[in-house]
Design a protein around this motif. Sequence first.
Motif, PDB file in Angstrom:
ATOM      1  N   ILE A   1      21.980 -19.449 -21.280  1.00 25.02           N
ATOM      2  CA  ILE A   1      22.325 -20.451 -22.291  1.00 25.02           C
ATOM      3  C   ILE A   1      23.218 -19.791 -23.347  1.00 25.02           C
ATOM      4  O   ILE A   1      22.856 -18.762 -23.906  1.00 25.02           O
TER       5      ILE A   1
ATOM      6  N   ASN B   1      24.850 -24.644 -28.019  1.00 28.15           N
ATOM      7  CA  ASN B   1      23.991 -25.752 -28.437  1.00 28.15           C
ATOM      8  C   ASN B   1      24.802 -26.633 -29.382  1.00 28.15           C
ATOM      9  O   ASN B   1      25.436 -26.137 -30.311  1.00 28.15           O
TER      10      ASN B   1
ATOM     11  N   VAL C   1      16.065 -31.028 -25.270  1.00 26.12           N
ATOM     12  CA  VAL C   1      14.883 -30.156 -25.226  1.00 26.12           C
ATOM     13  C   VAL C   1      13.824 -30.615 -26.228  1.00 26.12           C
ATOM     14  O   VAL C   1      12.627 -30.435 -26.008  1.00 26.12           O
ATOM     15  N   ASN C   2      14.260 -31.247 -27.317  1.00 30.23           N
ATOM     16  CA  ASN C   2      13.277 -31.641 -28.328  1.00 30.23           C
ATOM     17  C   ASN C   2      12.282 -32.673 -27.787  1.00 30.23           C
ATOM     18  O   ASN C   2      11.125 -32.707 -28.192  1.00 30.23           O
TER      19      ASN C   2
ATOM     20  N   ARG D   1       9.534 -30.971 -26.279  1.00 30.63           N
ATOM     21  CA  ARG D   1       8.602 -30.361 -27.247  1.00 30.63           C
ATOM     22  C   ARG D   1       7.449 -31.306 -27.605  1.00 30.63           C
ATOM     23  O   ARG D   1       6.480 -30.905 -28.215  1.00 30.63           O
TER      24      ARG D   1
ATOM     25  N   ASN E   1      20.825 -29.471 -24.784  1.00 30.39           N
ATOM     26  CA  ASN E   1      20.826 -29.290 -26.235  1.00 30.39           C
ATOM     27  C   ASN E   1      19.405 -29.151 -26.760  1.00 30.39           C
ATOM     28  O   ASN E   1      18.505 -29.861 -26.321  1.00 30.39           O
ATOM     29  N   ASP E   2      19.265 -28.258 -27.731  1.00 31.28           N
ATOM     30  CA  ASP E   2      17.940 -28.033 -28.322  1.00 31.28           C
ATOM     31  C   ASP E   2      17.521 -29.136 -29.280  1.00 31.28           C
ATOM     32  O   ASP E   2      16.341 -29.291 -29.535  1.00 31.28           O
TER      33      ASP E   2
ATOM     34  N   CYS F   1      17.716 -29.022 -32.405  1.00 35.45           N
ATOM     35  CA  CYS F   1      16.909 -28.183 -33.311  1.00 35.45           C
ATOM     36  C   CYS F   1      16.640 -28.881 -34.628  1.00 35.45           C
ATOM     37  O   CYS F   1      17.576 -29.367 -35.274  1.00 35.45           O
TER      38      CYS F   1
ATOM     39  N   HIS G   1      13.427 -23.446 -33.101  1.00 31.60           N
ATOM     40  CA  HIS G   1      13.714 -24.284 -31.927  1.00 31.60           C
ATOM     41  C   HIS G   1      14.893 -23.754 -31.107  1.00 31.60           C
ATOM     42  O   HIS G   1      14.995 -24.057 -29.921  1.00 31.60           O
TER      43      HIS G   1
ATOM     44  N   TYR H   1      16.629 -21.871 -28.783  1.00 33.14           N
ATOM     45  CA  TYR H   1      16.245 -20.966 -27.697  1.00 33.14           C
ATOM     46  C   TYR H   1      14.771 -20.571 -27.789  1.00 33.14           C
ATOM     47  O   TYR H   1      14.437 -19.406 -27.902  1.00 33.14           O
TER      48      TYR H   1
ATOM     49  N   THR I   1      13.000 -24.473 -24.498  1.00 35.79           N
ATOM     50  CA  THR I   1      14.403 -24.431 -24.048  1.00 35.79           C
ATOM     51  C   THR I   1      14.484 -23.774 -22.675  1.00 35.79           C
ATOM     52  O   THR I   1      15.151 -24.286 -21.760  1.00 35.79           O
TER      53      THR I   1
ATOM     54  N   TYR J   1      15.572 -25.481 -19.174  1.00 37.03           N
ATOM     55  CA  TYR J   1      16.731 -24.867 -18.516  1.00 37.03           C
ATOM     56  C   TYR J   1      16.394 -24.474 -17.068  1.00 37.03           C
ATOM     57  O   TYR J   1      17.141 -24.785 -16.144  1.00 37.03           O
TER      58      TYR J   1
END
Length: 258
Positions: free
Chosen positions: A2, A5, A186-187, A190, A225-226, A228, A233, A235, A239, A243
């Motif tokens: 990665i 972002n 990615v959020n 979470r 995308n994270d 963040c 957040h 990486y 994440t 990935y």
Amino acid sequence: MIESNYHTHTYLCHHAEGLGSDYIKKAIKLGYKEIGISDHGPLEGLSWIRMTKEQYKNIYMPDLEEAIKNYGDKIKIYKGLEIEFVREQKEYYKELLNDLDYLVLGQHFIMKNDKLHDVYHSLNTEEIVIYANTIVEAVNTGYFRILAHPDLFMYKYNKWDKTAEEVSKIIIEACIKNNVYIEINVNGARHGKILNEQNEKTWIYPRIEFLRLLQNYPDALIVLNDDCHFLDHLYDETTIEVYNLIIEMGLKLQSKLF
Ligand SMILES: [Zn+2]
Ligand SMILES: [Zn+2]
């Protein structure tokens, strides 16, 4: 690996920490090649989770310009915003792009009978179709580079049925037609996992069924995308988990914004 972002928030949206420059410094430490800052953009009528126009002008943009001056030789920095599509404000997006490099379409609301419905409350079949039509209209304007969390409509819809699949296809195909990046967010991951109708574990978003659908579209431009909201957040273990799944599924990721 990665190395980028493009979905990053700041304290100005009232539910995140830090400023753009903080995430930029962290991205440099991680060895990233590109970072885009994209906090919730000021928008009339939808002001409670976003910066004001004054904060945009006096805090958000000066911080990014300063960071580009200080760190622009170490990492490619993009100035962006995450923003909803509101039909009546088309001119506004154009205006924003005079100063910004890109806009992320983050549709958290739909309009039904002149009333706002937020997607975090239950959407019915008719409403997820409205969601898809809103996305199509937005990406057809050409103002958006990335579609954030394309399957956010599943947040409270839950059941992956025929309509969910149809709606997803409409969204993916509109993005392909307009060269808009489709985000794997990615959020969403979470928030943890649920069981789908087949009793398999999936994140609420990105939904496993949506990711499988993407496998049928080799032309789709996909970006991880994270999203963040906190420095940690960028990486984090989620994440890496998302990935790894994407790579295992054979989906190809974009690592440059342009
Ligand atoms: Zn969002
Ligand atoms: Zn976001």
